[in-house]
Design an enzyme around this catalytic site. Structure first.
Site, short mmCIF file in Angstrom:
data_model
loop_
_atom_site.label_atom_id
_atom_site.label_comp_id
_atom_site.label_asym_id
_atom_site.label_seq_id
_atom_site.Cartn_x
_atom_site.Cartn_y
_atom_site.Cartn_z
N TYR A 82 16.42 -21.76 -13.55
CA TYR A 82 15.39 -22.08 -12.73
C TYR A 82 13.85 -22.37 -13.55
CZ TYR A 82 12.91 -17.67 -12.76
OH TYR A 82 12.33 -16.69 -13.21
N CYS A 83 13.34 -23.27 -13.02
CA CYS A 83 11.99 -23.56 -13.72
C CYS A 83 10.98 -23.91 -12.53
CB CYS A 83 12.39 -24.71 -14.61
SG CYS A 83 12.66 -26.26 -13.65
N ARG A 84 10.08 -24.60 -12.68
CA ARG A 84 9.13 -24.83 -11.71
C ARG A 84 9.67 -25.91 -10.63
NH1 ARG A 84 5.76 -28.55 -10.59
NH2 ARG A 84 6.09 -29.72 -12.56
N GLY A 86 13.01 -27.76 -10.82
CA GLY A 86 14.45 -27.94 -11.04
C GLY A 86 14.70 -28.91 -11.89
N LEU A 110 10.70 -22.09 -8.87
CA LEU A 110 10.73 -20.62 -8.73
C LEU A 110 10.14 -20.52 -7.16
CD1 LEU A 110 10.46 -17.62 -9.46
CD2 LEU A 110 8.14 -18.40 -10.34
#
Length: 123
Positions: A82-84, A86, A110
């Protein structure tokens, strides 16, 4: 002209709605994998990671992923990235698949993952 504008507006609304639904489903699937013991990799920068992250997440920025030591993860294990938003996690998924990892899921952003988890835990 008005018909074209209305058609464009409906198209844009449909795209926005479907993107939100897709992001929710993606996050729900990520939590299913996490609840089953998946390895969780946060591919954001260390600064972003230090600002808050999922429990048990390992921070490996996407820029470092292709050369990172991943010996702690078996190629057959489930991995959630995951990231900020996608986007970086989508790139990370492709990198991991190229490295031979078989079960990689892009959990998306997230905040979406946290909101989905709060919804499911309150039901």
């Amino acid at each position: 002209m008005i018909k074209k504008l209305m058609a464009a507006a409906f198209l844009i609304l449909g795209m926005l709605f479907s993107t939100g639904v897709f992001a929710t489903e993606r996050a729900e699937q990520a939590w299913e994998w996490i609840d089953s013991g998946a390895v969780v990799i946060d591919v954001r920068t260390p600064q972003e990671f230090n600002g808050g992250h999922l429990d048990n997440a390992v921070n490996i920025p996407v820029a470092d992923l292709s050369r990172a030591d991943l010996s702690f993860v078996d190629k057959d294990e489930q991995i959630v990235v995951y990231c900020r938003s996608g986007n970086r996690s989508g790139n990370a998924k492709q990198i991991l698949l190229t490295k031979g990892y078989k079960h990689v899921h892009n959990g998306g952003g997230l905040q979406m993952m946290l909101s989905v988890n709060q919804l499911s835990s309150s039901e």
